[in-house]
Scaffold this active site. Structure first.
Site, PDB file in Angstrom:
ATOM      1  CG  ASN A   1      54.566 -16.857  48.021  1.00 22.96           C
ATOM      2  OD1 ASN A   1      54.301 -16.477  46.881  1.00 22.96           O
ATOM      3  ND2 ASN A   1      55.118 -16.068  48.927  1.00 22.96           N
TER       4      ASN A   1
ATOM      5  CG  ASP B   1      57.851 -13.941  47.457  1.00 27.50           C
ATOM      6  OD1 ASP B   1      58.301 -13.595  48.559  1.00 27.50           O
ATOM      7  OD2 ASP B   1      56.645 -13.832  47.150  1.00 27.50           O
TER       8      ASP B   1
ATOM      9  CG  ASP C   1      51.859 -19.943  53.954  1.00 29.43           C
ATOM     10  OD1 ASP C   1      51.065 -19.683  54.877  1.00 29.43           O
ATOM     11  OD2 ASP C   1      52.891 -19.299  53.734  1.00 29.43           O
TER      12      ASP C   1
ATOM     13  CG  HIS D   1      50.857 -13.172  48.711  1.00 27.29           C
ATOM     14  ND1 HIS D   1      50.547 -11.862  48.485  1.00 27.29           N
ATOM     15  CD2 HIS D   1      50.247 -13.504  49.871  1.00 27.29           C
ATOM     16  CE1 HIS D   1      49.799 -11.402  49.474  1.00 27.29           C
ATOM     17  NE2 HIS D   1      49.599 -12.388  50.329  1.00 27.29           N
TER      18      HIS D   1
ATOM     19  CD  GLU E   1      47.596 -17.717  54.799  1.00 22.59           C
ATOM     20  OE1 GLU E   1      47.671 -16.975  55.784  1.00 22.59           O
ATOM     21  OE2 GLU E   1      48.553 -17.924  54.036  1.00 22.59           O
TER      22      GLU E   1
END
Ligand code: CA
Length: 474
Positions: free
Chosen positions: A118, A174, A204, A208, A247
């Protein structure tokens, strides 16, 4: 004709194999390499130390390893990566990694790498060489609120009269998945490690990928899921058995959406509910029905998906302390975890009752081997584990938490229904208890957990406090 039919049958069986093999990882052991085993005496855990302790993990019965990030990184935890194709020099070399991988495979264990895709480290060369790989805005960008906050911090960080987007921390900008080059790079990184023999990834922050904090939301699950479907398709074409474990610390509906592009998402609900029942009491029936709801949503989103239950991970206070540092409660939580279907995850040290709470370093302290073990790490002095019995004092003691975990993992290995059975609530005349049937083609098991501190009557007899009954059903 008959031969054709035989070949068709064989083909059908072969096509079914990838999904079936995913569930074969019945227990995954999550390792923070820095804290686990130190082979060269610098106090910092490393890959060769871990390779030397693989027999321990194998003996516990885990058949899969999740290595928290092992890539070069300026932080102690490694979730801010500066090079996705190299090994953190604290942990060793690429040759050391190959040694670990070979030994794990020799023991029949699979190795999953934790890859944070991410975001990168602010120090990743991409940030200066390819600023377009990141998310930028300034005062003129339409619709952007440069003062937007998530979890109490501004998400836009100033840099050279512009602002870059960093959801978690200013040191972890990001990546911008609108950029085809970023998408290609992420796939190439995964394929690089799969070609080396890695068996899958723990991914991970999967929710997002498409951040929208500037508009008041932290993620766009539909678009993130679309990306994971692209990623998954690009990997499965050559590596159909690779496991993609995401996740997502999110609500069920969002987890289900993301699961359309993954094989599993870690189940944050289960640990919280199990520990809540043991600590505060509640209805076991409500708990089992909430599991049924989760599994139904997962199956609808991705029929081949598996669950990934766990008690706590590297971001949460350790289970032992949450349960009031009482060994009978820790045993109960382990019994409930390891009788649920899916890829159960054990966070290193949970099996010996290691303790810890925020800040994060205190949750990631040295594995306590005891007995002057030459591989003991000392990277961080724990303040929560002064009373914890090290492994050396628990091995061989049938009353120890460690031996309880080991027996549970062995029981799980013997029973396919515990690994991948279909779960259904089953009334036993006492709705306080968690009672359910697990059905697979080979067997049906009845599971009853008395997670209370009192004796409980059931249609199947009296269950002592903190005990479980597991028996075949006709
Ligand atoms: Ca070392």
């Amino acid at each position: 004709m008959r031969k054709c039919r035989f070949i068709a049958l064989l083909l059908a069986v072969c096509l079914m194999l990838p999904a079936a093999s995913l569930a074969q990882s019945q227990v995954t052991y999550q390792v923070f390499v820095r804290a686990f085993a130190d082979s060269d005496g610098d106090g910092v855990g490393d890959l060769i130390g871990l390779a030397q302790k693989l027999d321990y993990i194998h003996d516990l019965g885990a058949d899969s390893l999740w290595l928290m990030p092992i890539f070069p990184s300026p932080s102690y935890h490694g979730y801010d990566v500066t090079d996705y194709r190299a090994i953190n020099s604290d942990y060793g070399s690429m040759e050391d990694f190959q040694t670990l991988l070979d030994k794990a495979h020799g023991l029949g264990m699979r190795v999953l790498l934790d890859v944070p895709l991410n975001h990168t480290s602010l120090q990743h060369p991409w940030f200066t060489e390819h600023p377009e790989y990141y998310v930028w805005a300034d005062e003129t960008t339409p619709g952007v609120n440069l003062d937007a906050k998530v979890w109490g911090s501004k998400v836009w960080k100033p840099r050279d009269r512009r602002y870059y987007y960093a959801l978690f921390w200013e040191g972890m900008p990001d990546l911008n998945y609108e950029q085809p080059a970023v998408r290609r790079k992420a796939i190439d990184i995964a394929r690089y490690w799969l070609a080396m023999g890695v068996d899958g990834f723990r991914l991970d922050a999967v929710s997002h990928i498409y951040a929208q904090a500037e508009y008041g939301a932290t993620q766009d699950p539909e678009r993130s899921a679309e990306w994971w479907r692209e990623f998954r398709a690009a990997l499965k074409v050559d590596y159909p058995d690779c496991l993609l474990l995401g996740e997502a610390w999110e609500a069920l509906s969002m987890r289900a959406t993301l699961l359309t592009g993954l094989d599993a998402v870690v189940n944050f609900d289960v640990g919280e509910q199990v520990m809540g029942l043991i600590k505060r009491g509640g209805s076991g029936k409500v708990f089992v029905q909430s599991l049924e709801k989760i599994y139904a949503a997962y199956a609808q989103a991705n029929p081949d998906s598996i669950d990934a239950p766990f008690l706590t991970n590297h971001d949460q206070a350790r289970a032992y302390g949450v349960l009031g540092s009482k060994v009978e409660r820790a045993k109960m939580a382990a019994s409930m975890l390891l009788t649920l279907p899916g890829n159960a995850i054990l966070y290193y040290g949970e099996e010996i009752g290691m303790n810890g709470a925020k800040p994060d370093e205190e949750i990631r302290t040295p594995m306590l081997w005891g007995g002057d073990d030459p591989l003991q790490t000392s990277w961080h002095a724990s303040k929560y584990n002064k009373a914890t019995l090290p492994l050396s004092e628990q091995i061989g003691d049938p009353a120890s938490l460690y031996e309880h975990y080991k027996a549970l993992v062995a029981q799980r290995a013997e029973h396919p229904a515990l690994q991948n059975g279909t779960l259904a609530w089953y009334g036993v005349g006492n709705d306080v208890l968690a009672s359910y049937a697990l059905t697979c083609p080979e067997e049906t098991l009845l599971v009853i957990h008395n997670f209370t501190a009192e004796e409980q009557k059931t249609d199947f007899g009296v269950l002592p406090p903190y005990s479980s009954l597991i028996q075949p059903m006709k």
